[in-house]
Motif scaffolding. Structure first.
Motif, PDB file in Angstrom:
ATOM      1  N   VAL A   1     -11.358  -2.240   2.486  1.00  0.00           N
ATOM      2  CA  VAL A   1     -11.579  -0.898   3.039  1.00  0.00           C
ATOM      3  C   VAL A   1     -10.245  -0.162   3.149  1.00  0.00           C
ATOM      4  O   VAL A   1     -10.132   1.020   2.788  1.00  0.00           O
ATOM      5  N   MET A   2      -9.211  -0.839   3.646  1.00  0.00           N
ATOM      6  CA  MET A   2      -7.913  -0.194   3.808  1.00  0.00           C
ATOM      7  C   MET A   2      -7.255   0.081   2.465  1.00  0.00           C
ATOM      8  O   MET A   2      -6.640   1.139   2.263  1.00  0.00           O
ATOM      9  N   ILE A   3      -7.363  -0.850   1.530  1.00  0.00           N
ATOM     10  CA  ILE A   3      -6.798  -0.631   0.191  1.00  0.00           C
ATOM     11  C   ILE A   3      -7.461   0.569  -0.469  1.00  0.00           C
ATOM     12  O   ILE A   3      -6.797   1.455  -1.019  1.00  0.00           O
ATOM     13  N   ALA A   4      -8.796   0.632  -0.406  1.00  0.00           N
ATOM     14  CA  ALA A   4      -9.526   1.733  -1.032  1.00  0.00           C
ATOM     15  C   ALA A   4      -9.227   3.060  -0.344  1.00  0.00           C
ATOM     16  O   ALA A   4      -9.053   4.095  -1.002  1.00  0.00           O
ATOM     17  N   ALA A   5      -9.156   3.045   1.002  1.00  0.00           N
ATOM     18  CA  ALA A   5      -8.928   4.285   1.739  1.00  0.00           C
ATOM     19  C   ALA A   5      -7.547   4.862   1.451  1.00  0.00           C
ATOM     20  O   ALA A   5      -7.398   6.073   1.194  1.00  0.00           O
TER      21      ALA A   5
ATOM     22  N   LEU B   1      -6.802   8.428  -0.484  1.00  0.00           N
ATOM     23  CA  LEU B   1      -6.040   9.495   0.156  1.00  0.00           C
ATOM     24  C   LEU B   1      -4.778   9.829  -0.617  1.00  0.00           C
ATOM     25  O   LEU B   1      -4.407  11.003  -0.754  1.00  0.00           O
ATOM     26  N   ALA B   2      -4.111   8.813  -1.134  1.00  0.00           N
ATOM     27  CA  ALA B   2      -2.868   9.049  -1.874  1.00  0.00           C
ATOM     28  C   ALA B   2      -3.101   9.893  -3.113  1.00  0.00           C
ATOM     29  O   ALA B   2      -2.251  10.705  -3.498  1.00  0.00           O
ATOM     30  N   ARG B   3      -4.270   9.718  -3.736  1.00  0.00           N
ATOM     31  CA  ARG B   3      -4.526  10.413  -4.998  1.00  0.00           C
ATOM     32  C   ARG B   3      -5.334  11.696  -4.823  1.00  0.00           C
ATOM     33  O   ARG B   3      -5.066  12.702  -5.486  1.00  0.00           O
ATOM     34  N   SER B   4      -6.316  11.693  -3.909  1.00  0.00           N
ATOM     35  CA  SER B   4      -7.279  12.795  -3.881  1.00  0.00           C
ATOM     36  C   SER B   4      -6.666  14.112  -3.427  1.00  0.00           C
ATOM     37  O   SER B   4      -7.090  15.186  -3.866  1.00  0.00           O
ATOM     38  N   PHE B   5      -5.655  14.056  -2.555  1.00  0.00           N
ATOM     39  CA  PHE B   5      -5.082  15.309  -2.075  1.00  0.00           C
ATOM     40  C   PHE B   5      -4.131  15.933  -3.096  1.00  0.00           C
ATOM     41  O   PHE B   5      -3.621  17.026  -2.881  1.00  0.00           O
ATOM     42  N   THR B   6      -3.882  15.244  -4.188  1.00  0.00           N
ATOM     43  CA  THR B   6      -3.078  15.837  -5.263  1.00  0.00           C
ATOM     44  C   THR B   6      -3.948  16.355  -6.402  1.00  0.00           C
ATOM     45  O   THR B   6      -3.425  16.950  -7.341  1.00  0.00           O
TER      46      THR B   6
ATOM     47  N   LEU C   1       0.821  -1.200   0.000  1.00  0.00           N
ATOM     48  CA  LEU C   1       0.000   0.000   0.000  1.00  0.00           C
ATOM     49  C   LEU C   1       0.859   1.256   0.000  1.00  0.00           C
ATOM     50  O   LEU C   1       2.048   1.223   0.312  1.00  0.00           O
ATOM     51  N   HIS C   2       0.226   2.374  -0.325  1.00  0.00           N
ATOM     52  CA  HIS C   2       0.849   3.676  -0.136  1.00  0.00           C
ATOM     53  C   HIS C   2       1.034   3.895   1.376  1.00  0.00           C
ATOM     54  O   HIS C   2       0.177   3.505   2.171  1.00  0.00           O
TER      55      HIS C   2
ATOM     56  N   ARG D   1     -11.060   2.234  14.011  1.00  0.00           N
ATOM     57  CA  ARG D   1     -10.753   1.518  12.774  1.00  0.00           C
ATOM     58  C   ARG D   1      -9.245   1.525  12.513  1.00  0.00           C
ATOM     59  O   ARG D   1      -8.675   0.509  12.100  1.00  0.00           O
ATOM     60  N   MET D   2      -8.599   2.670  12.763  1.00  0.00           N
ATOM     61  CA  MET D   2      -7.155   2.738  12.542  1.00  0.00           C
ATOM     62  C   MET D   2      -6.373   1.940  13.578  1.00  0.00           C
ATOM     63  O   MET D   2      -5.306   1.423  13.291  1.00  0.00           O
TER      64      MET D   2
END
Length: 444
Positions: free
Chosen positions: A395-399, A403-408, A350-351, A438-439
């Motif tokens: 859920v963790m893969i999607a999250a 996050l890795a992509r949306s903030f860019t 994962l990222h 969850r975290m």
């Protein structure tokens, strides 16, 4: 477990196919490939919960290899700390770990109220005391995590050599599904163990009921799996020294280039004539195609980081050497294929945005052993593992992918909306607690 010692490559006498198909977890012959934290956690747990099983842990590094020098920092969730304590290895690790008592999440782009001049920059703050736990997790160097686990496994092998083993120093060349379960090919150059007459390295073949691959490697060295994405980001990893700030606080700052994370490290640096400093592990993610870090010296890197990070961090006073790693998503759709199971980085890389890769792998290991111990049938247990682990994994893969992509993304107004969402989540007590749980403990 059966092992052949003639020919090159060697062929092991197969386990009886009927016996394998009817094998119960109690009489399991289990091969664990990879003596990292996930593989060793699986082996230590299985040795306790499956007292009749034969368990063999393979690793390319010999038992004499000193892992304590590996300085990479790992973020453990509180659920992982609880698991390591259950395995009897956490007490030795605790002195080398720094508790995380607070997590501070923010973005560099201003939020709506900040733009209107009516409030401070939006931020999400999760505190252990609010969640009624002693800590949210801990940060520990890789070597200080793995060394006690290696020692614990070797001690277990010494106590029960008839069923537990650690033939370390032999790389695994292949894992194959066969009617009798799985065959594991090991490289060997020891006399009488497959070296042919020309002196070339030979192969030793072992047959097991079940193989668990827990050795994934890094993203750039992995074969591409079913779900993959190149983020075109690189992570600059190292350490920084900070004056001031809140003890035991981890910081995640989202910037247009990518996230920047600071994880607290143990120990306080005290030098004559200087204010006390705390050390943090730094993960600085940037656009690989427009890398703003590579050409900078240390003073310039500190200046850029000071601009990127919130004032709550404190004063950045020093920075160590940085190493650069490409980032990507690389995941299997399923954990189980026949009698081969992949967990940890071998199942999903994962990222690092949320620091959850290791924690997800430890939950994989725990659930696999739990299901094997609760079932009279190996294949039925594996089907249940696949079903039970799917929600937590995806859920963790999607999250992390989001996050890795949306903030860019640079869509107009998107930064303002994200800031508003952070501010709203900070005020939504039950929802914030749900996120914190969850975290810490994953999908339950």
């Amino acid at each position: 477990m059966t092992t052949s010692t003639t020919g090159s490559p060697l062929s092991a006498p197969a386990l009886d196919a009927d016996a394998v198909s009817a094998a119960s977890p109690a009489s399991l012959h289990l091969a664990v490939i990879g003596a990292g934290p996930v593989g060793l956690a699986l082996a230590l747990h299985a040795a306790r919960r499956l007292p009749q099983a034969r368990i063999c842990v393979h690793d390319r590094l010999p038992a004499t290899h000193d892992v304590t020098a590996d300085p990479r920092s790992l973020a453990l969730s509180q659920g992982s700390v609880v698991e390591l304590r259950r395995l009897g290895v956490w007490d030795e690790m605790a002195a080398q770990a720094e508790p995380i008592r607070c997590v501070h999440v923010s973005q560099q782009q201003p939020g709506l109220m900040e733009l209107l001049g009516r409030g401070a920059a939006p931020a999400l703050r999760i505190r252990a005391e609010d969640e009624r736990v002693e800590q949210l997790g801990a940060v520990i160097p890789y070597g200080r995590l793995v060394a006690p686990m290696r020692a614990a496994w070797l001690a277990a092998c010494a106590r029960e050599p008839q069923r537990l083993s650690a033939p370390w120093g032999r790389p695994v060349l292949d894992v194959r599904t066969v009617p009798a379960g799985v065959e594991v090919d090991l490289a060997t150059d020891r006399p009488g163990e497959g070296a042919d007459t020309s002196g070339e390295r030979g192969r030793l073949v072992e047959t097991h009921h079940l193989a668990v691959i827990a050795e994934g490697g890094v993203y750039t060295e992995q074969a591409r799996r079913a779900v993959t994405r190149d983020y075109r980001q690189s992570a600059w990893v190292g350490t920084v020294e900070v004056e001031g700030g809140e003890p035991g606080c981890a910081y995640e700052r989202f910037t247009p280039q990518g996230p920047v994370a600071l994880l607290p490290l143990p120990g306080l640096i005290e030098r004559p004539g200087q204010a006390p400093r705390r050390r943090f592990s730094l993960v600085w993610c940037v656009d690989s195609g427009d890398d703003p870090v590579a050409g900078l010296n240390d003073a310039q890197r500190l200046a850029v980081l000071t601009h990127l990070l919130p004032g709550e961090v404190g004063r950045l006073a020093g920075i160590g050497p940085l190493k650069c790693f490409p980032l990507g998503l690389n995941a299997e759709r399923t954990l189980v294929r026949g009698r081969t199971v992949r967990i940890g980085n071998a199942a999903q890389t994962l990222h690092p945005v949320a620091g959850q890769g290791l924690n997800l792998g430890l939950r994989d290991a725990h659930e696999l052993v739990r299901r094997l111990a609760a079932s009279d049938d190996v294949d039925q247990a594996l089907r249940r593992v696949e079903w039970q682990r799917a929600p937590d994994r995806w859920v963790m893969i999607a999250a992390t992918d989001f996050l890795a992509r949306s903030f860019t993304w640079n869509l107009p107004g998107l930064g303002t909306l994200r800031g508003s969402a952070l501010a709203a989540l900070e005020q939504a007590g039950p929802l914030k607690s749900l996120l914190a749980r969850r975290m810490m403990f994953g999908q339950r």
